[in-house]
Design a protein around this motif. Sequence first.
Motif, PDB file in Angstrom:
ATOM      1  N   ALA A 132       0.820  -1.219   0.000  1.00 51.29           N
ATOM      2  CA  ALA A 132       0.000   0.000   0.000  1.00 51.29           C
ATOM      3  C   ALA A 132       0.848   1.260   0.000  1.00 51.29           C
ATOM      4  O   ALA A 132       0.340   2.362  -0.240  1.00 51.29           O
ATOM      5  CB  ALA A 132      -0.934   0.000   1.189  1.00 51.29           C
ATOM      6  N   ASN A 133       2.149   1.117   0.313  1.00 57.03           N
ATOM      7  CA  ASN A 133       3.107   2.219   0.231  1.00 57.03           C
ATOM      8  C   ASN A 133       2.579   3.501   0.874  1.00 57.03           C
ATOM      9  O   ASN A 133       2.162   3.493   2.023  1.00 57.03           O
ATOM     10  CB  ASN A 133       3.511   2.424  -1.241  1.00 57.03           C
ATOM     11  CG  ASN A 133       4.862   3.127  -1.373  1.00 57.03           C
ATOM     12  OD1 ASN A 133       5.564   3.297  -0.386  1.00 57.03           O
ATOM     13  ND2 ASN A 133       5.211   3.558  -2.567  1.00 57.03           N
ATOM     14  N   GLU A 134       2.536   4.616   0.116  1.00 55.57           N
ATOM     15  CA  GLU A 134       2.237   5.896   0.757  1.00 55.57           C
ATOM     16  C   GLU A 134       0.775   6.005   1.205  1.00 55.57           C
ATOM     17  O   GLU A 134       0.440   6.860   2.015  1.00 55.57           O
ATOM     18  CB  GLU A 134       2.642   7.079  -0.141  1.00 55.57           C
ATOM     19  CG  GLU A 134       1.679   7.443  -1.262  1.00 55.57           C
ATOM     20  CD  GLU A 134       1.757   6.501  -2.448  1.00 55.57           C
ATOM     21  OE1 GLU A 134       2.505   5.499  -2.398  1.00 55.57           O
ATOM     22  OE2 GLU A 134       1.052   6.761  -3.438  1.00 55.57           O
ATOM     23  N   TYR A 135      -0.090   5.095   0.704  1.00 59.92           N
ATOM     24  CA  TYR A 135      -1.481   5.147   1.177  1.00 59.92           C
ATOM     25  C   TYR A 135      -1.550   4.879   2.681  1.00 59.92           C
ATOM     26  O   TYR A 135      -2.408   5.422   3.388  1.00 59.92           O
ATOM     27  CB  TYR A 135      -2.380   4.150   0.421  1.00 59.92           C
ATOM     28  CG  TYR A 135      -3.779   4.163   0.992  1.00 59.92           C
ATOM     29  CD1 TYR A 135      -4.609   5.267   0.800  1.00 59.92           C
ATOM     30  CD2 TYR A 135      -4.243   3.120   1.781  1.00 59.92           C
ATOM     31  CE1 TYR A 135      -5.868   5.326   1.382  1.00 59.92           C
ATOM     32  CE2 TYR A 135      -5.502   3.167   2.363  1.00 59.92           C
ATOM     33  CZ  TYR A 135      -6.306   4.276   2.159  1.00 59.92           C
ATOM     34  OH  TYR A 135      -7.545   4.335   2.744  1.00 59.92           O
ATOM     35  N   VAL A 136      -0.624   4.045   3.188  1.00 60.94           N
ATOM     36  CA  VAL A 136      -0.602   3.750   4.628  1.00 60.94           C
ATOM     37  C   VAL A 136      -0.410   5.055   5.394  1.00 60.94           C
ATOM     38  O   VAL A 136      -1.136   5.353   6.358  1.00 60.94           O
ATOM     39  CB  VAL A 136       0.542   2.757   4.959  1.00 60.94           C
ATOM     40  CG1 VAL A 136       0.655   2.528   6.457  1.00 60.94           C
ATOM     41  CG2 VAL A 136       0.336   1.441   4.215  1.00 60.94           C
ATOM     42  N   GLU A 137       0.554   5.844   4.936  1.00 58.08           N
ATOM     43  CA  GLU A 137       0.839   7.111   5.624  1.00 58.08           C
ATOM     44  C   GLU A 137      -0.329   8.083   5.461  1.00 58.08           C
ATOM     45  O   GLU A 137      -0.710   8.783   6.407  1.00 58.08           O
ATOM     46  CB  GLU A 137       2.134   7.708   5.061  1.00 58.08           C
ATOM     47  CG  GLU A 137       2.612   8.926   5.843  1.00 58.08           C
ATOM     48  CD  GLU A 137       3.888   9.531   5.267  1.00 58.08           C
ATOM     49  OE1 GLU A 137       4.533   8.907   4.390  1.00 58.08           O
ATOM     50  OE2 GLU A 137       4.237  10.650   5.680  1.00 58.08           O
ATOM     51  N   GLU A 138      -0.901   8.094   4.256  1.00 58.87           N
ATOM     52  CA  GLU A 138      -2.065   8.976   4.024  1.00 58.87           C
ATOM     53  C   GLU A 138      -3.195   8.621   4.977  1.00 58.87           C
ATOM     54  O   GLU A 138      -3.821   9.492   5.584  1.00 58.87           O
ATOM     55  CB  GLU A 138      -2.584   8.729   2.600  1.00 58.87           C
ATOM     56  CG  GLU A 138      -2.195   9.789   1.597  1.00 58.87           C
ATOM     57  CD  GLU A 138      -2.609   9.317   0.206  1.00 58.87           C
ATOM     58  OE1 GLU A 138      -1.684   9.199  -0.603  1.00 58.87           O
ATOM     59  OE2 GLU A 138      -3.810   9.048  -0.040  1.00 58.87           O
ATOM     60  N   ASN A 139      -3.440   7.322   5.097  1.00 58.10           N
ATOM     61  CA  ASN A 139      -4.522   6.879   5.975  1.00 58.10           C
ATOM     62  C   ASN A 139      -4.211   7.219   7.436  1.00 58.10           C
ATOM     63  O   ASN A 139      -5.073   7.684   8.179  1.00 58.10           O
ATOM     64  CB  ASN A 139      -4.753   5.370   5.783  1.00 58.10           C
ATOM     65  CG  ASN A 139      -5.981   4.888   6.520  1.00 58.10           C
ATOM     66  OD1 ASN A 139      -5.911   4.642   7.718  1.00 58.10           O
ATOM     67  ND2 ASN A 139      -7.118   4.790   5.833  1.00 58.10           N
ATOM     68  N   MET A 140      -2.950   7.019   7.825  1.00 58.12           N
ATOM     69  CA  MET A 140      -2.549   7.364   9.192  1.00 58.12           C
ATOM     70  C   MET A 140      -2.738   8.861   9.443  1.00 58.12           C
ATOM     71  O   MET A 140      -3.191   9.284  10.508  1.00 58.12           O
ATOM     72  CB  MET A 140      -1.080   6.997   9.430  1.00 58.12           C
ATOM     73  CG  MET A 140      -0.818   5.507   9.573  1.00 58.12           C
ATOM     74  SD  MET A 140       0.967   5.179   9.685  1.00 58.12           S
ATOM     75  CE  MET A 140       0.960   3.400   9.932  1.00 58.12           C
ATOM     76  N   THR A 199       5.965  10.369  14.306  1.00 59.47           N
ATOM     77  CA  THR A 199       5.360  10.878  13.058  1.00 59.47           C
ATOM     78  C   THR A 199       4.668   9.745  12.280  1.00 59.47           C
ATOM     79  O   THR A 199       5.048   8.575  12.406  1.00 59.47           O
ATOM     80  CB  THR A 199       6.427  11.488  12.121  1.00 59.47           C
ATOM     81  OG1 THR A 199       7.344  10.444  11.764  1.00 59.47           O
ATOM     82  CG2 THR A 199       7.196  12.612  12.782  1.00 59.47           C
ATOM     83  N   ASP A 200       3.720  10.125  11.460  1.00 65.14           N
ATOM     84  CA  ASP A 200       3.066   9.144  10.587  1.00 65.14           C
ATOM     85  C   ASP A 200       4.074   8.569   9.591  1.00 65.14           C
ATOM     86  O   ASP A 200       3.990   7.404   9.215  1.00 65.14           O
ATOM     87  CB  ASP A 200       1.908   9.804   9.820  1.00 65.14           C
ATOM     88  CG  ASP A 200       0.838  10.317  10.774  1.00 65.14           C
ATOM     89  OD1 ASP A 200       0.604   9.659  11.800  1.00 65.14           O
ATOM     90  OD2 ASP A 200       0.281  11.399  10.501  1.00 65.14           O
ATOM     91  N   PHE A 201       5.000   9.419   9.183  1.00 67.04           N
ATOM     92  CA  PHE A 201       6.025   8.973   8.235  1.00 67.04           C
ATOM     93  C   PHE A 201       6.785   7.762   8.792  1.00 67.04           C
ATOM     94  O   PHE A 201       6.964   6.747   8.117  1.00 67.04           O
ATOM     95  CB  PHE A 201       6.992  10.130   7.939  1.00 67.04           C
ATOM     96  CG  PHE A 201       8.200   9.711   7.150  1.00 67.04           C
ATOM     97  CD1 PHE A 201       8.104   9.459   5.802  1.00 67.04           C
ATOM     98  CD2 PHE A 201       9.442   9.572   7.774  1.00 67.04           C
ATOM     99  CE1 PHE A 201       9.223   9.055   5.064  1.00 67.04           C
ATOM    100  CE2 PHE A 201      10.562   9.176   7.055  1.00 67.04           C
ATOM    101  CZ  PHE A 201      10.450   8.921   5.700  1.00 67.04           C
TER     102      PHE A 201
END
Length: 654
Positions: A114-122, A462-464
Amino acid sequence: MGLLSLGTPLEWFESRQHNEHVRQNGIEQLLYIFQAAYGRKDDPLLWGDEIEYMTCKTDDTQRTTTLAIDDDDVLSELNTEDKGLCDAQNLSFHPEYGRFMIEATPARPYAGFANEYVEENMARRRDTAEKKMHARGADLLSLAVFPRMGCPGFTDIAQVWSSRNAASRSLYLPDQVINRHARFPTLTANIRARRGEKVCINIPMYKDENTPEIDDTVYQRDWFTPEDLEAPSASKPGHIYLDSMGFGMGCSCLQLTFQAPTIDKARYLYDSLVNFAPIFLAATAASPAFKGWLADQDVRWNVISGAVDDRTPYERSVAPLLPEYNNENGHSTMPEPQRIPKSRYSAVDLYLGGNAFFEGRFNDTDVPLNEGVLQKLQTNSLFPMDYDLARHFSHLFIRDPLVVFQERVHQDNKNSTDHFENIQSTNWQTLRFKPPTQAATPSNKDAPGWRVEFRPMEIHITDFENAAYANFLFLVVECLLKFSNEINCYIPMSQVWQNMKLAHSRDAVLRERFYWKTNFATEGSGKFTMAEIFHDPAFGIFPQFIDRILKDRKYVSSSWTELKNSSDPPKVRLFHYLKLVSDRATGNLPTIANFLRRYITEHPGYKKDSRVTSDINYDMLKMVTRITHLDDSQGELSRFLGTGFASFLSSNRL
Ligand code: GSH
């Protein structure tokens, strides 16, 4: 934390009469699950993460930051009037042990990488909960431990000791810190009652020039006999004394759950991740201070382990603290009381086996079993299990149920899993092997299948960072499942247990050598630095797992470092996720624990006495809040993650 049973929870001395009933019916429920779901095949690699937040209040006039106890209505709102909005954005919010805690997950699992979607969702999760908290004048932190939990004035409750804390009987934590759902105070009280004493955790205190010899916050009180008499013999010189479940279950972590295609692959995945757990505990260390003291360790794990340790003195092979009050009568409800070497919150005890690489001798530690359960699981007409699988569950079933709901004593074992889950979900190990429900027949793909939960990691600021570790682990899991016929992760379990101890050391990442495989094609282990464990060409996680799966995905031709120059922005972001994990493992970047410890010891108000004063706490948590929001106005993000990450994040906000 999943759904909470509703009903009337029974106090220990009432609930214990149902314990054998819960165990026996729990096992029958498990057998029905196996009968229904054993044949599932080709389940996709769905997965998800869980983030635990703390709610805080900051008073800039008084210069204090406290845990916000009374804003837990936010959780009800998020699950009622905001439910539609949350669903639409794929967000879900759940209760956790602390009244000051919120757990957040995606509402629906991620399907594959899911790559950056994980961070977006977080980020959406944080944003949604944070807006609610801001409206109440409070904040949201993703911090592994609140550094002054248990110190005077650590919550926003005005008259903190106006009522006695009958559930925990702690000298430090009022019962108002515990979630209002009846499960949690009952869990707290029943652990204490079963143990026959308050829980007792002694964490080595960080030794500085002016550090006192003893934890001078221990005091006399006469509310509860015998609990108030315990502290003098329970607390150890040179240690921080903690006496309540909330000190542990009030800590926050990042957990991941992965669905495997079949039960056999789930067993293989579980076994393969066993030794990743201590490594990722050490790599994500973020807990340098407890109860206002700097600790001489960096992680939360043994605090939680002690905080829910319901074993009697006999089971722990020690004398009771106050023998005149503790005759051990009626605490355990196992047919034959036995010695139990570990708390129910601890490292994995047994490999599950069931694949060609596994050999019984890898399970080389002393693990007590419920012999009756072991027999029943292997010899029954519903689903006779193989020995290794039966052994795993028969170990979990040495534990007593801790909370029995009056209305839930009698269940339909063909359709309910409550009794099984009662025991399963209070065996809090570094990994959890999660069977589905009886509804998960091979044809019913709407019901989740066989899953493995990875539980050791500490939460990040951080979410990152949280997304980085989540995606990293996903790639390891994908690699394991893809090359399961080639990758052999087994080392003796005794070495994994030693790794768990090593993971607790201060700066373990820099100073310890951990047991790790010398290669993943055959047997053999040695002791290595964290840098070697992540990067050695023969056995490092990057070359053996990350590069391998990225090549398979055709993302790179030989090394993950190629992603840096990709023309595809998500791949560049992936590079930064991987680089963060790499830099933390090699010591190029400090762990969160190292960074916060340094902040404390370099604070102008620090008196070289290991104390995290209210003033230091206030300044530090203000800084943590700025870092969470990628605010580098005071250069803190750059100091925390280095200028490379700071500038990448500033110009690539999600
Ligand atoms: N916060 C914990 C940690 O940092 O490791 C993990 C969360 C946890 O184990 N929560 C308890 C629980 O029972 C709450 S008392 N969770 C549900 C479960 O494990 O199924």
